[in-house]
Design a protein around this motif. Structure first.
Motif, PDB file in Angstrom:
ATOM      1  N   ARG A 174       0.829  -1.207   0.000  1.00 14.39           N
ATOM      2  CA  ARG A 174       0.000   0.000   0.000  1.00 14.39           C
ATOM      3  C   ARG A 174       0.866   1.261   0.000  1.00 14.39           C
ATOM      4  O   ARG A 174       0.540   2.252  -0.651  1.00 14.39           O
ATOM      5  N   ILE A 175       1.967   1.228   0.745  1.00 18.47           N
ATOM      6  CA  ILE A 175       2.863   2.378   0.784  1.00 18.47           C
ATOM      7  C   ILE A 175       3.441   2.645  -0.603  1.00 18.47           C
ATOM      8  O   ILE A 175       3.589   3.799  -1.023  1.00 18.47           O
ATOM      9  N   LYS A 176       3.751   1.573  -1.322  1.00 16.82           N
ATOM     10  CA  LYS A 176       4.290   1.724  -2.674  1.00 16.82           C
ATOM     11  C   LYS A 176       3.303   2.453  -3.572  1.00 16.82           C
ATOM     12  O   LYS A 176       3.681   3.273  -4.410  1.00 16.82           O
ATOM     13  N   ARG A 177       2.008   2.170  -3.380  1.00 17.70           N
ATOM     14  CA  ARG A 177       0.980   2.825  -4.178  1.00 17.70           C
ATOM     15  C   ARG A 177       0.692   4.243  -3.689  1.00 17.70           C
ATOM     16  O   ARG A 177       0.278   5.102  -4.465  1.00 17.70           O
ATOM     17  N   ASN A 178       0.871   4.463  -2.400  1.00 17.67           N
ATOM     18  CA  ASN A 178       0.492   5.750  -1.811  1.00 17.67           C
ATOM     19  C   ASN A 178       1.454   6.095  -0.677  1.00 17.67           C
ATOM     20  O   ASN A 178       1.207   5.765   0.475  1.00 17.67           O
ATOM     21  N   ARG A 179       2.521   6.803  -1.012  1.00 17.34           N
ATOM     22  CA  ARG A 179       3.533   7.128  -0.009  1.00 17.34           C
ATOM     23  C   ARG A 179       3.058   8.172   0.995  1.00 17.34           C
ATOM     24  O   ARG A 179       3.709   8.392   2.026  1.00 17.34           O
ATOM     25  N   SER A 180       1.923   8.801   0.738  1.00 24.13           N
ATOM     26  CA  SER A 180       1.371   9.741   1.715  1.00 24.13           C
ATOM     27  C   SER A 180       1.070   9.064   3.043  1.00 24.13           C
ATOM     28  O   SER A 180       1.032   9.716   4.088  1.00 24.13           O
ATOM     29  N   LEU A 181       0.853   7.742   3.011  1.00 22.77           N
ATOM     30  CA  LEU A 181       0.515   7.012   4.231  1.00 22.77           C
ATOM     31  C   LEU A 181       1.610   7.116   5.281  1.00 22.77           C
ATOM     32  O   LEU A 181       1.326   7.023   6.480  1.00 22.77           O
ATOM     33  N   ILE A 182       2.856   7.296   4.862  1.00 22.83           N
ATOM     34  CA  ILE A 182       3.952   7.347   5.829  1.00 22.83           C
ATOM     35  C   ILE A 182       4.613   8.729   5.895  1.00 22.83           C
ATOM     36  O   ILE A 182       5.591   8.916   6.613  1.00 22.83           O
ATOM     37  N   ARG A 183       4.085   9.688   5.160  1.00 22.33           N
ATOM     38  CA  ARG A 183       4.622  11.041   5.248  1.00 22.33           C
ATOM     39  C   ARG A 183       4.043  11.765   6.457  1.00 22.33           C
ATOM     40  O   ARG A 183       2.941  11.463   6.917  1.00 22.33           O
ATOM     41  N   SER A 184       4.764  12.751   6.962  1.00 17.86           N
ATOM     42  CA  SER A 184       4.280  13.511   8.112  1.00 17.86           C
ATOM     43  C   SER A 184       3.180  14.475   7.679  1.00 17.86           C
ATOM     44  O   SER A 184       3.128  14.919   6.525  1.00 17.86           O
TER      45      SER A 184
END
Length: 354
Positions: A174-184
């Motif tokens: 999921r992070i690969k598809r949407n890196r916003s998930l782990i951004r501050s």
């Protein structure tokens, strides 16, 4: 010629929303039915405010309303606000220390490790404590709007009706598809800031954003030329309060609510009057009656909603001539009302011909 090329205000771009039911993707279609001669336009259920923004771009004096506070703040930031933007001095205020950690800790207490890691939750609380220090209601609205949009970027599907946010944020696929998930949240805020600042413009009209029950607001409004109605689609994912409860909690910053179920949704919910079958039809009838003095209505709907299309036409024909326009969904867009095979409906309602 593309209709959007006819208006100079289309140089300003609406920041793309992440909102179930948003009419953002239907703007060009809807614009075809907005009377060019109309001077004053009402968006009665503003939601993401993408259609109110369209009306403002078309040079209309734009009145927008939503009964949810976080939606009305988008309207204040992008519709009512003629020119104020967030500058570096404002960011220094917003990103300074929490002004009152004992009272501004709601996000940390409720949503840590549910939707956000603790660092992001405490950052959100700190920003919220500093927003009242900004010297303008429009700057405050912009800050709230960008923070809310940043928070929707941090969760899959952009809403808060499931409890898997933190699990998804640790899933490499999921992070690969949407890196916003782990951004501050702070980095997302800073990325979004230029887009929202660039969307602020003055169309030379006195625009207004309300946070009211539309059935109470409509009788107070006069000289409206065209009204756009996009009521919740009853029986078709109408419960926006459950989807976006966190955003309303953040903007209102309640101290007197209960927070229930696994997602910590506030209770009691605000009364909508349009999202339950036992109330929706009656309140739609009331709304149409109250709006009969407005020459043109454009009513967005979906063919999987309640009441059905024929019933809606019968209700509106008491006051207007009605034409039905249909736009099929080829691909599913998320939400029960926008699956492939369903259709977005526009009722074009005009004064009866003698």
């Amino acid at each position: 010629m593309n209709l959007f090329e006819e208006y100079s205000y289309f140089d300003y771009k609406f920041p793309e929303p992440q909102y179930l039911g948003s009419k953002y993707t239907h703007r060009q279609w809807i614009s075809k039915f907005i009377p060019e001669k109309a001077k004053v336009a009402l968006d009665a259920f503003g939601g993401s405010q993408s259609i109110a923004f369209l009306l403002k771009q078309m040079g209309k004096q734009t009145i927008t309303n939503d009964f949810l506070k976080f939606d009305s703040e988008i309207g204040k930031a992008l519709i009512e606000n003629p020119y104020e933007r967030l500058e570096e001095d404002d960011l220094n205020i917003l990103f300074s220390e929490n002004q009152d950690p004992n009272n501004f800790n709601l996000m940390e207490n409720l949503f840590t490790d549910l939707f956000f890691p603790q660092k992001d939750a405490t950052f959100a609380d700190s920003v919220r404590s500093n927003i009242p220090r900004l010297n303008s209601q429009y700057k405050q609205a912009l800050a709230l709007t960008i923070m809310c949009r940043s928070m929707t970027r941090k969760v899959t599907m952009g809403h808060f009706a499931h409890t898997q946010a933190m699990n998804y944020a640790s899933d490499p696929a999921r992070i690969k598809r949407n890196r916003s998930l782990i951004r501050s949240l702070k980095s997302l805020f800073m990325e979004l800031l230029p887009k929202y600042n660039a969307a602020v413009f003055d169309n030379g009209k006195e625009n207004k954003s309300y946070n009211e029950d539309i059935l109470e607001l409509l009788p107070t409004l006069h000289n409206i030329d065209v009204a756009y109605f996009d009521p919740p689609y009853c029986n078709s994912h109408a419960d926006y309060q459950s989807f976006y409860h966190l955003l309303e909690t953040y903007v209102m910053y309640w101290k007197d609510k209960k927070f229930v179920n696994g997602t910590k949704r506030y209770e009691p919910k605000r009364h909508s009057g349009f999202d339950c079958k036992d109330e929706a039809k009656k309140n739609l009838e009331t709304m149409f009656s109250q709006a009969q003095h407005i020459p043109t209505w454009i009513v967005s709907y979906n063919d999987r909603s309640y009441p059905d299309i024929d019933t809606m036409v019968k209700m509106m024909k008491l006051f207007k001539d009605v034409r039905v326009e249909r736009k099929p969904y080829i691909n599913s867009r998320g939400g029960k009302g926008s699956v492939a095979g369903s259709s977005e409906i526009l009722f074009i309602c005009t004064n009866k011909q003698e």
